[in-house]
Every structure is written in structure tokens, then in C-alpha cells.
Design a protein around this motif. Structure first.
Motif, short mmCIF file in Angstrom:
data_model
loop_
_atom_site.label_atom_id
_atom_site.label_comp_id
_atom_site.label_asym_id
_atom_site.label_seq_id
_atom_site.Cartn_x
_atom_site.Cartn_y
_atom_site.Cartn_z
N LYS A 198 0.80 -1.23 0.00
CA LYS A 198 0.00 0.00 0.00
C LYS A 198 0.83 1.27 0.00
O LYS A 198 0.41 2.29 -0.51
N CYS A 242 -1.14 -1.57 -11.97
CA CYS A 242 -1.79 -1.81 -10.68
C CYS A 242 -3.30 -1.87 -10.86
O CYS A 242 -3.87 -1.03 -11.56
N GLY A 265 -5.32 -1.82 -8.24
CA GLY A 265 -5.88 -1.38 -6.97
C GLY A 265 -5.22 -2.10 -5.81
O GLY A 265 -4.79 -3.24 -5.94
N CYS A 282 -8.50 3.88 -4.75
CA CYS A 282 -8.16 3.01 -5.88
C CYS A 282 -9.36 2.80 -6.81
O CYS A 282 -9.19 2.49 -7.99
N CYS A 298 -9.18 5.53 -9.37
CA CYS A 298 -7.84 5.83 -9.89
C CYS A 298 -7.83 5.80 -11.42
O CYS A 298 -8.39 4.91 -12.05
N ARG A 350 -3.17 3.95 -13.55
CA ARG A 350 -2.85 2.58 -13.17
C ARG A 350 -1.58 2.06 -13.83
O ARG A 350 -0.93 1.16 -13.32
N CYS A 380 -2.91 9.34 -4.08
CA CYS A 380 -2.48 7.99 -3.73
C CYS A 380 -3.22 7.48 -2.50
O CYS A 380 -3.24 6.29 -2.24
#
Lengths: 335, 279
Positions: free
Chosen positions: B60, B107, B109, B121, B124, B127, B226
Motif C-alpha cells: 500500500k 496496478c 488497486g 483506488c 484511480c 494505473r 495515492c
């Protein structure tokens, strides 16, 4: 004396107490529990307490407030006059305090008794009764079973509540606690109830580590290791502000515009702050992150042992769970 | 259950980092390791330590935070948001791209320990890696930008909204974790440390509100969403929503999103007479 109380009766019992006392219980909000003074107008007192594991803010805040005015001072005709501040006179009951936090308060008692004795602390402490609730399940990241500070308790609290299914088994651990067992909500406990608790105690593995052993091991840690852990540290105050045994404070005088009166404030401070050890002139004995982290760990696991013969950590696991970057005091204890 | 793909990425990551050390291209590598209490940031100094590195959906932390602590050639593993923060730090002349080796990982999430995806996330739009030296894993589909998640709060009558935020800020214990974990809050001397502005003696609600709102203003046009502040907060204050709202305002005024291009100019520190006419 040992009696028992039906779980549904707890709300009634607490409401009755709140007629005379200021009753503090874990209250649910934002998906977690915090200790709050009971709101007597509310119907649902102590609802959902079964879900309660422990609060994020430790109950020490009722003994050591975030900040308080110590006294007021003034000058009249060349004489200094000091006026003490009266603090909350009402007697308090903290219900639901966990064994680790009771043990933390016992530690604070020892520290605050040192000269000069912290009078305002003891004014509050003497008016506070602790009704401890033993833990049926261990909290995540807690390690009280290794330090002997939980999940059960034999002394320190006034009353001890144990969840045994439909009832709480209640034992008075002090004379002060004894008188509450005469309240009409209580029933007599029989042997079966006591066996239920004994079974619970037996089921939880406790493996207590010696204090000396921990503090000796600490000295073997080399500079590089401290460095590697401290690089991760972000220097927030979570681990100290939310620690049930931390008591660092700062003192500040505030003067009126005319300079002839003012008051002195004592407020919570944190040794993880860069400013905490900064001296007049700008010198700082704990300038680096590494030094501040080491000081915190040493204070909990070594200085306490050297001075009082017991650990300054009760294993509640708050600093472990809440640290945003995974700094873990257990590594210093177990590894 | 361990996702097979995650394991493959992890192995590939270790392989790349090992090579970087052997070729002497980096002095230190910032990544994640396992601990008793989940995944946490770690600093790899030599090739023997590389096996400590892990990669999974619980990584994280925003590692860009630690870049300012090293004055050597650094390798770093970066999700989209880590990379966004790196871009902002480069733009603000805090780090130089030359000393940095970025391993980008697309990513999908990040998840909390109880396996719930973090709220930031869900919205978001950053990614995939954009400036990474090497990308490990397959690129993922970007979502469309939306600010619908703010609707619930925005639709509240102003009185309720005010009460909502007061209630959030009331819980603040002024631990400064949100400021200190923020990769873009790097000022050596922060004015929130001035005790005449934030008074730790009284810990007034007004100071707490001042603390959070001034951080929000300072990060306008810089926050890369973030969500580290919200994750770090011990009292679960909904900081993610606050900073999303700031991002929304910046987007609607300037159509600008930070953390995308190294050459992009932050509209709040540039003045374009044509664009800013109505301002």
C-alpha cells in the motif's frame, strides 16, 4: 466476592451507576470503539459491546488529558499569587477497560508517584474506579500473553467482568468494587460459571518472557539495524500519542497582555518529535530519527526495567497496528 | 489464495533488481517486504538481500516518500501513484531522473488487510507506468475519470456538509501522520509546525480544521491521489474525499491532472494570460 449479571442487564446497571458517577464506556463510532462518557438520554447503552476489542485512544486520556491548565498565577502588590485549578470532582467509573490498559494505568501510577508527585494525576486517579472486561479473543497484533499483562487480570481493577456466554461473571478485586455487587442486577454465581472462566483461562496460551531477557537482548542490536528501521519511520506521533503508557509532556506559561498574570499549561508531547529534545541554543541530543526511535524502544523495554523492574509496554498492539509504515515493537522483543 | 500472476511478477522483480545490483547500476533499492504485520517498505542494500522483496496487492505505501532520504543512485518499484509522486518530485526539482531507476508495475488497486479495495483506488485513473525504465506485468485498462464518488457529500445541504467535515476533523489527534506520510509534503520547514498556528497546547478544533484545510490548499494541483494520508490516519478521517474534491476543482478550472507528464506545468504556479483571463 463473585457474582454474575445477565448481559441484557448491563445497560440498566450502567444507567443506575451514571446517576451518581460519571460512567465511561466504549462507544461505537466510525467502525471502531472509543471510550466516551455515557449519554444518559440515549437508550442503547453498551449495545454492541460484544464487538468491542479495544479502543484506539487508550483510556489513559481520562487521567492524563491532552492538555490542562495546571494553575493560574498573578502578581498583586509585589506578591506572587498562585491559584490552583479545581479539577472535575465527580467520581468516575471506566467500564470495559481491558486488562492491558489497566496494567498501563498501574505503570503510570508508579511513574507519577515519583518526586515531584503529580498531584493532578492522583486527584483524578483516586476518583476513578476501573471495571475491567477480560478478553475472550486476543486483539490483532497484541502480545499481552507474552508479557503477562492480559488477556486476564487478577488485580489492579476494582471489578472484573468476564464474558461467559449469556452472563458476565463479576469478581470484586478491591473493597471499593465489592459494594457494587449488591446492586439488584446481580445474581449469585455458581460453580459452573467459575469453571467456564477457568476453562477460558486454560485455553489461552501464555508464554511469558522475562523482562531482563528482553532488555539484555536490546543492547545487542547494532547501529545498522536501528538505522534500517528508522529510515522507514515517518516521525508521526501515532505510536506515542496512542500508547497507553506514554506520559511525556511539555509545560508552557501564557502571560496576559499586561504581564502580571497568566496560567501554566501542561500538555501531551511526543519523544518522536524532533523538537522534543531540542535544547536552548539549538543543540539536540536526539537529532536523528534513529536516535529518537531507539529512545522510544529503550524507554519501554530497558529504562523501565532498570528503574522499576517491569516493562514499560503492556502489549496492547496499538503502535503495531496503527503504524503507517509497519514499525513493529515485537521485533525488538521476540527477535 | 495467492494469485499466480503476482508470484510471477514478484520473481521477475527480484530478477531485475538482482541484475541491477550485479551491474552496479544502483546503490539501494526501495521495495516491499513481508513482516509480522503485513507488507511494509524496505530498503535493499546488496544483492544478498534481494529475496526479501515481495510484490502483491497489499503493497500500500507510496515509496516515493523515501526517495528524498537517499543521496545516491536509487532503484524503486512503483505503482501508478508512486510514479505520479515521482513525476511531481522531479518537476519540483527535489530529485533527479538520472539517479533513479524505476521499475513500473501496472496496478489493479491496492487492498487493505481485510481484503477490501481502498476507496481512492476505485476512482484511480493512473494505473499504468508512464516513465518507468522497465515495466513488469501486463498493462491494465485505465478507467474513465469520474468524480461521482464525491456526489454524496456535494449534494448535502451546506449546513450538513459543514457538520460532516467538523465531525471528521473533531476526531483528529494532530499526530501529523497524514502530513509526514505524504510524498509531496517534503518541506524542511513546514509552517504547520509553527506552534503559533497549530497550538498543541490547546488542541482546538479550529486548529485541526486549519491544519487539514491548509494542507488541502497546499496540495491543490500537486496531490496525485495515492490515498496515503487516509490510510495513515489512525482515526479514519476521510481525507481521501477532501483531496479528491481539491483535485476535482483543479480539473474543472484548468483541465490539469498532476503526476502525468514531466513537462506539464502546474497551472497554479504558472500564469497564462489567455487561459487565465477570466480568473
Amino acid at each position: 466476592m463473585e457474582r454474575k449479571i445477565k448481559k441484557e442487564e448491563i445497560g440498566k446497571f450502567l444507567r443506575r451507576l451514571s446517576e451518581k458517577y460519571e460512567v465511561i464506556i466504549p462507544t461505537e463510532f466510525n467502525d471502531s470503539f472509543e471510550f466516551r462518557v455515557i449519554n444518559r438520554n440515549k437508550n442503547e447503552i453498551a449495545d454492541g459491546i460484544e464487538k468491542f476489542s479495544n479502543s484506539k485512544i487508550p483510556p489513559k486520556k481520562f487521567l492524563i488529558p491532552e492538555s490542562e491548565i495546571a494553575f493560574e498565577f498573578s502578581e498583586i502588590d509585589g506578591n506572587a499569587i498562585i491559584k490552583e485549578i479545581n479539577i472535575d470532582k465527580r467520581e468516575r467509573i471506566i467500564f470495559g477497560i481491558r486488562p492491558c490498559d489497566v496494567n498501563a494505568i498501574l505503570l503510570l501510577d508508579i511513574v507519577k508517584k515519583e518526586k515531584p508527585k503529580d498531584l493532578s494525576y492522583f486527584k483524578r486517579r483516586e476518583r476513578t474506579l476501573l471495571f475491567s472486561l477480560e478478553c475472550n479473543t486476543l486483539c490483532k497484533n497484541s502480545f499481552c500473553t507474552s508479557l503477562g499483562t492480559g488477556p486476564f487480570i487478577e488485580s489492579g481493577a476494582d471489578l472484573r467482568f468476564t464474558d461467559i456466554g449469556d452472563y458476565y461473571l463479576v469478581k470484586a478485586l478491591t473493597d471499593n468494587g465489592e459494594k457494587f455487587l449488591n446492586f439488584p442486577e446481580f445474581e449469585n454465581a455458581d460453580k459452573k460459571d467459575k469453571i467456564l472462566r477457568d476453562k477460558m483461562v486454560k485455553n489461552i496460551d501464555t508464554k511469558i518472557i522475562g523482562h531482563e531477557e528482553i532488555s539484555e537482548k536490546l543492547e545487542e542490536i547494532d547501529e545498522e539495524y536501528w538505522d534500517s528501521i528508522a529510515t522507514r519511520c515517518i516521525e508521526c506521533y501515532i505510536c506515542t500519542l496512542l500508547c497507553p503508557t506514554c506520559y511525556c509532556f511539555n509545560v508552557f506559561d501564557t502571560l496576559s497582555v499586561f504581564g502580571n498574570s497568566g496560567h501554566r499549561i501542561i500538555f501531551q508531547d511526543s519523544c518522536m518529535s524532533r523538537d522534543f529534545s531540542r535544547l536552548a541554543g539549538g543543540e539536540n541530543p536526539r537529532r536523528e530519527r534513529r536516535e529518537r526511535l531507539r529512545n522510544r524502544i529503550y524507554h519501554k523495554l530497558k529504562y523501565f526495567v532498570d528503574r522499576y523492574g517491569r516493562l514499560g509496554c503492556t502489549g496492547c498492539g496499538r503502535c503495531v497496528s496503527l503504524c503507517p509504515v509497519g514499525i513493529d515493537i515485537r521485533e525488538f522483543i521476540f527477535e | 489464495m495467492i494469485n499466480m500472476k503476482e508470484i510471477e511478477i514478484e520473481n521477475e522483480l527480484r530478477r531485475v533488481v538482482r541484475r541491477l545490483f550485479l551491474e552496479k547500476r544502483i546503490d539501494i533499492f526501495i521495495g516491499f517486504e513481508d513482516s509480522l504485520n503485513g507488507v511494509r517498505p524496505c530498503f535493499i542494500k546488496s544483492v544478498d538481500e534481494v529475496d526479501r522483496l515481495v510484490w502483491n496487492k497489499f503493497c500500500k505505501n507510496n515509496l516515493a516518500l523515501y526517495l528524498l532520504r537517499f543521496d545516491c543512485r536509487v532503484g524503486i518499484v512503483a505503482k501508478g501513484c508512486d510514479e505520479g509522486a515521482i513525476i511531481e518530485l522531479i518537476k519540483e526539482n527535489q530529485i533527479s531522473r538520472e539517479n533513479l531507476y524505476i521499475i513500473g508495475i501496472p496496478c489493479n488497486g491496492i487492498y487493505s488487510e481485510d481484503n477490501k479495495i481502498y476507496s481512492v483506488c476505485k476512482t484511480c485513473t493512473r494505473r499504468n507506468p508512464l516513465i518507468a525504465d522497465i515495466i513488469i506485468g501486463e498493462l491494465v485498462d485505465e478507467k474513465d475519470m469520474t468524480f461521482d464518488d464525491l456526489k454524496e457529500i456535494e449534494d448535502m445541504p451546506i449546513k450538513d456538509r459543514f457538520r460532516f467535515w467538523i465531525r471528521e476533523f473533531e476526531n483528529c489527534i494532530l499526530c501529523y501522520a497524514c502530513r509526514n506520510i505524504c510524498p509531496l509534503c517534503y518541506c524542511n520547514e513546514c509552517y504547520l509546525d509553527r506552534r503559533d498556528l497549530i497550538d498543541l497546547r490547546e488542541r482546538n478544533l479550529s486548529d485541526k480544521i486549519f491544519f487539514h484545510l491548509s494542507r488541502a490548499i497546499h496540495l491543490a494541483g500537486r496531490c496525485i491521489e495515492c490515498g496515503e494520508c487516509e490510510r495513515a490516519c489512525p482515526m479514519n478521517i476521510k481525507l481521501g474525499k477532501l483531496f479528491r474534491k481539491i483535485s476535482k476543482e483543479v480539473w474543472e478550472l484548468f483541465e490539469y491532472k498532476p503526476g502525468i507528464g514531466i513537462e506539464d506545468k502546474n497551472p497554479l504556479i504558472t500564469f497564462d494570460p489567455k487561459r487565465d483571463e477570466e480568473l
